[in-house]
Design a protein around this motif. Structure first.
Motif, PDB file in Angstrom:
ATOM      1  N   ASN A  83      38.069  32.749  20.608  1.00  0.00           N
ATOM      2  CA  ASN A  83      37.714  33.651  21.702  1.00  0.00           C
ATOM      3  C   ASN A  83      37.205  32.951  22.956  1.00  0.00           C
ATOM      4  N   TRP A  84      36.725  31.725  22.816  1.00  0.00           N
ATOM      5  CA  TRP A  84      36.090  31.043  23.957  1.00  0.00           C
ATOM      6  C   TRP A  84      36.710  29.678  24.154  1.00  0.00           C
ATOM      7  N   SER A  85      38.037  29.648  24.238  1.00  0.00           N
ATOM      8  CA  SER A  85      38.718  28.357  24.227  1.00  0.00           C
ATOM      9  C   SER A  85      38.463  27.559  25.507  1.00  0.00           C
ATOM     10  N   VAL A  86      38.290  28.225  26.641  1.00  0.00           N
ATOM     11  CA  VAL A  86      38.033  27.474  27.866  1.00  0.00           C
ATOM     12  C   VAL A  86      36.651  26.814  27.789  1.00  0.00           C
ATOM     13  N   PHE A  87      35.688  27.559  27.260  1.00  0.00           N
ATOM     14  CA  PHE A  87      34.367  26.988  27.011  1.00  0.00           C
ATOM     15  C   PHE A  87      34.485  25.769  26.090  1.00  0.00           C
ATOM     16  N   SER A  88      35.285  25.910  25.015  1.00  0.00           N
ATOM     17  CA  SER A  88      35.425  24.812  24.050  1.00  0.00           C
ATOM     18  C   SER A  88      36.035  23.586  24.695  1.00  0.00           C
ATOM     19  N   ASP A  89      37.074  23.805  25.499  1.00  0.00           N
ATOM     20  CA  ASP A  89      37.731  22.672  26.142  1.00  0.00           C
ATOM     21  C   ASP A  89      36.759  21.960  27.084  1.00  0.00           C
ATOM     22  N   ARG A  90      36.004  22.738  27.868  1.00  0.00           N
ATOM     23  CA  ARG A  90      35.161  22.118  28.895  1.00  0.00           C
ATOM     24  C   ARG A  90      33.868  21.538  28.347  1.00  0.00           C
ATOM     25  N   THR A  91      33.238  22.206  27.369  1.00  0.00           N
ATOM     26  CA  THR A  91      31.966  21.685  26.853  1.00  0.00           C
ATOM     27  C   THR A  91      32.138  20.895  25.568  1.00  0.00           C
ATOM     28  N   GLY A  92      33.345  20.964  24.959  1.00  0.00           N
ATOM     29  CA  GLY A  92      33.584  20.261  23.698  1.00  0.00           C
ATOM     30  C   GLY A  92      33.133  18.803  23.693  1.00  0.00           C
ATOM     31  N   PRO A  93      33.413  18.050  24.761  1.00  0.00           N
ATOM     32  CA  PRO A  93      33.003  16.639  24.750  1.00  0.00           C
ATOM     33  C   PRO A  93      31.493  16.452  24.609  1.00  0.00           C
ATOM     34  N   THR A 396      29.986  33.115  31.895  1.00  0.00           N
ATOM     35  CA  THR A 396      30.575  33.685  30.684  1.00  0.00           C
ATOM     36  C   THR A 396      32.010  34.127  30.954  1.00  0.00           C
ATOM     37  N   SER A 397      32.231  34.713  32.143  1.00  0.00           N
ATOM     38  CA  SER A 397      33.570  35.209  32.456  1.00  0.00           C
ATOM     39  C   SER A 397      34.582  34.081  32.593  1.00  0.00           C
ATOM     40  N   GLU A 398      34.096  32.846  32.875  1.00  0.00           N
ATOM     41  CA  GLU A 398      35.011  31.705  32.991  1.00  0.00           C
ATOM     42  C   GLU A 398      35.256  31.020  31.651  1.00  0.00           C
TER      43      GLU A 398
END
Lengths: 467, 336
Positions: A83-93, A396-398
């Motif tokens: 559900n939050w893949s953009v969050f995962s990509d950007r904060t994953g590192p 959150t919306s991003e």
């Protein structure tokens, strides 16, 4: 039912629902794992059988709660991606390695030694069994440490840079892990977990004392729980206060919402005890307030100026009413816990906890208080940091996956149905074990064990069949 | 000193190791759930479930490491794959909820034991099918644009992915059957030998179909296996597979306790190697490479220190835990 909601709203509902269900189990098992280690230690030290009886009793309950925590936790670790893949990509590192450390240092430790703790006493002997029990307890605390560091970084991010595709790049791991709100949040949550468990244990003890006055196993656990309430609640109130001051420093808008301060107060802000939030008119209706007390608590000075939400742009304000109400629920329960702790001291002085039937009744009522306070506190802090996932940096919306609302809606409905059914059943089985009480033959028998023979199982369940 | 480039390949290896470990470990306990309907006797079911009760949550932790690890070191792959496989992943998670809790719940009730037996079977089967479908969908390839999944919500559903779903469920049942052969004796073990033979044959047939079908999913796979410098894999992997199949058959026929399980494990490892040969150097075929998806060097380095120190320690105490509960399950032994 869910038509008309955006994918973002549905994904937020789904996260709120699944994480709220999940947190109930760790909040209980963190405290219970430590309690089990203490009980087992006391049994080995004193050889008083009452501790072994209590250990076996709470072990059976722990096994159910832990299992539910594991399966609801796996959901969390994949939901970031679904559900939050953009969050995962950007904060994953930044956040991913911390979560990987949680798995490597905590989850494997708990899972690896849980089997030995539950089923292995005869196979490995008392010493190694005690070590396994200790490892499970340590694992739950280590797990809390990592995941609260992750959560705290989202509230108070530091130690990072940005690369050209918009990912947060770790620059200083020490700064990331020990971000400014982490020590306060960790202390507050671990104490909350201990208090949650203490009030559950206390309620079960009180329940059996009321039914069978003088029952020793019940009195022992009731007394242990009341000591925890007496000693830990004041520490928790202090930790909560310090956490609040830290929040004021880093997330002032959240504190404004908690306090219900729509307006700035240049010469001393009142403490609003209660009132009705009127978000449209941006004011608190029917408020009961104490002049200047908020400034005294937050700034340690009666006349200190405090900014209100009028200083925050509208599109950076958290939803005030949820934060305002849940904060009051948490604080009220905290003071009720303090009251129980002081009452138990008085009861001990007056002739013993075993005689204090009104205290016992109150303790039964307060059994779920820890869970409600934990949920209310988490709602306060998580809704209070909106509209950000990474505070001040990423909205959150991003953060949302490129998903369709119907896909999120159907999975949300599935989670709601499955969780209420499955965890409802689990909570029912836990309550039934609690009602049976410690030392009832076979209480520990049917725990998923390799051991019990089918004949015993049937015997054990006979009362139920007669119902 | 290693650079991000080598680190990302090292990490791809570690993630692959975590996933493989998950597959073989949770594979056998999911397989036991899949076999439940064929063993209606309560006593037999007790023994089957008890043989994995002390280890199942450790096994499932590898799945969390796979997910958490992927987000840590290949965040872009995680962010692309999860939305692409949305439905199979959600189904798998819900199925794991059902089967995970039934380990405890089934002992807590008489009236509802049947319900939790069904939950254990259904959860295990659906989790296995979902994992196989997810694998098939990944092999087919996932469309990526601008660092995001660019396909539709039903792209994962194809004849190929359904077939890989059934294939994985069959393979898990084989692992479960051979685990039971190793851990029990008497009637259950005897019936399992018969089932293991059938499941072994079915698994090999499925592996054959997938192996022949996969090269036609993508030109790159075809070239990898049938032309170019890497053709020798097309000899090595099938030869070793045939050897594993022979050991499996012989182990069952000669009533060995342990070799059928080890042979089944080898079949899984070889299949996994085969997938790795097809994928390399992609992490999400057809277009996202290991290097492109990798997190920045500082993330890879920090996480690697922990992984290299902790994974060996984890393997040691996990092995210890298996050793504590070694040997045949005695249906009458009390652990308390």
């Amino acid at each position: 039912m869910l038509a008309g909601y955006t994918a973002e709203t549905l994904a937020r509902l789904q996260f709120a629902f699944t994480v709220s269900f999940h947190i109930v189990f760790p909040a209980f098992s963190i405290g219970l794992a430590s309690y089990l280690a203490v009980l087992n230690g006391l049994w080995l030290w004193t050889r008083d059988r009452v501790y072994l009886t209590l250990f076996d009793f709470w072990k059976a309950i722990f096994a159910i709660a832990f299992g539910m925590g594991v399966v609801s936790g796996i959901v969390m670790s994949y939901q970031f991606g679904t559900n939050w893949s953009v969050f995962s990509d950007r904060t994953g590192p930044v956040l991913g390695p911390l979560m990987a450390y949680e798995v490597l240092t905590a989850f494997f430790l708990e899972a690896g030694f849980l089997g030995i703790m539950l089923f292995g006493r005869k196979r490995v002997g008392d010493g190694l069994h005690m070590m396994a029990t200790g490892m499970v307890a340590v694992g739950t605390l280590v797990s809390a440490t990592w995941i609260l560091s992750v959560n705290s970084w989202m509230h108070t991010p530091q130690g990072f840079g940005m690369n050209d595709v918009g990912q947060f790049i770790p620059l200083d791991w020490w700064a990331i892990i020990f971000n400014p709100s982490f020590p306060y949040r960790l202390t507050h949550m671990v104490l909350a977990a201990y208090l949650t468990t203490a009030f559950v244990v206390g309620a079960v003890g009180a329940w059996h004392l009321l039914r069978t006055p003088g029952r020793r196993s019940a009195l022992v656990m009731f007394s242990m729980a009341m000591w925890m309430a007496t000693l830990v609640t004041p520490l928790q109130i202090l930790a909560g206060d310090m956490h609040g001051l830290n929040t004021l420093e880093h997330q002032p808008a959240k504190v404004m919402a908690m306090e219900g301060h729509f307006e700035s107060h240049p010469d001393g802000a009142p403490l609003i005890l209660f009132g009705l939030v009127n978000e449209d008119e941006k004011r608190i209706d029917y408020s009961i307030e104490i002049p200047k007390l908020s400034s005294l608590i937050l700034k340690h000075h009666l006349d200190a100026p405090l900014d209100g939400l009028d200083t925050i742009p509208d599109d950076e304000e958290p939803p005030v009413s949820i934060v305002f109400y849940t904060f009051r629920v948490m604080v009220a329960l905290g003071f009720a816990m303090l009251g129980i702790g002081l009452w138990s001291l008085w009861a001990r002085w007056r002739g013993g906890l075993g005689e204090a039937t009104w205290l016992q009744r109150a303790a039964v009522v307060m059994g779920p208080a820890g869970f409600i306070a934990v949920l209310a506190g988490w709602i306060t802090t998580e809704v209070g940091r909106q509209p950000w996932t990474v505070y001040g940096l990423m909205r959150t919306s991003e953060s949302l996956s490129p998903i369709d609302a119907p896909a999120v809606a159907s999975s949300l409905v599935a989670f709601i149905i499955v969780y209420f059914f499955v965890f409802g059943a689990g909570i029912y089985y836990i309550l039934r074990l609690m009602d049976k009480g410690p030392g009832q033959a076979k209480v520990e028998g049917p725990t998923r064990t390799a051991g019990t023979t089918p004949a015993q199982q049937v015997q054990d369940e006979r009362p139920e069949m007669q119902q | 000193m290693m650079f991000g480039y080598e680190l990302s390949f090292l990490w791809a290896g570690l993630i692959a190791f975590a996933v493989l470990t998950y597959v073989v470990l949770d594979g056998f306990d999911l397989g036991i759930g899949i076999l439940f309907p064929f063993y209606p006797n309560e006593k037999h079911r007790d023994v089957m479930m008890n043989s994995v009760a002390p280890v199942w949550d450790g096994n499932e932790t590898w799945l969390v490491l796979g997910g958490g690890g992927l987000m840590a070191v290949f965040p872009l792959a995680y962010a692309v794959v999860m939305p692409a496989l949305y439905m199979p992943i959600i189904l798998m998670l819900l199925a794991l909820v059902f089967r995970g809790v039934s380990f405890e719940f089934r002992w807590k009730t008489t009236r509802w034991r049947g319900v939790w037996d069904i939950a254990f079977f259904g959860g295990s089967l659906i989790a296995a099918l979902s994992q196989g479908i997810a694998l098939g969908a990944l092999v087919q390839g996932i469309e990526v644009e601008n660092r995001a999944y660019a396909g539709g919500w039903w792209d994962w559903l194809t004849p190929f992915s359904l077939m890989t779903g059934v294939a994985v469920a069959t393979g898990y049942a084989l692992l479960g059957a051979t685990w039971i052969i190793m851990k029990t004796e008497g009637t259950v073990a005897d019936r399992m030998r018969r089932h293991a033979l059938q499941l072994g044959a079915a698994t090999l047939v499925f592996i054959g179909i997938v192996s022949l079908w996969t090269p036609f999913q993508d030109r790159v796979y075809f070239e990898r296996w049938f032309t170019g410098a890497t053709w020798y894999w097309s000899v090595i992997v099938p030869v070793l597979m045939a050897a594993a199949a022979f050991v499996l058959w012989r182990g069952i026929a000669y009533r060995h306790d342990v070799t059928p399980f080890l042979a089944s494990l080898s079949i899984f490892v070889l299949s996994f190697v085969g997938i790795g040969v097809s994928f390399y150097p992609m992490i999400v075929p057809p277009s996202l490479t290991i290097v492109e998806a990798a997190a920045p060097e500082s993330s890879l380095r920090f996480a690697l220190v922990g992984a290299l120190i902790l994974i060996p320690i984890i393997l040691i105490y996990t092995a210890y835990s298996y050793w504590v509960f070694r040997g045949k399950i005695d249906p009458d032994e009390g652990y308390h």
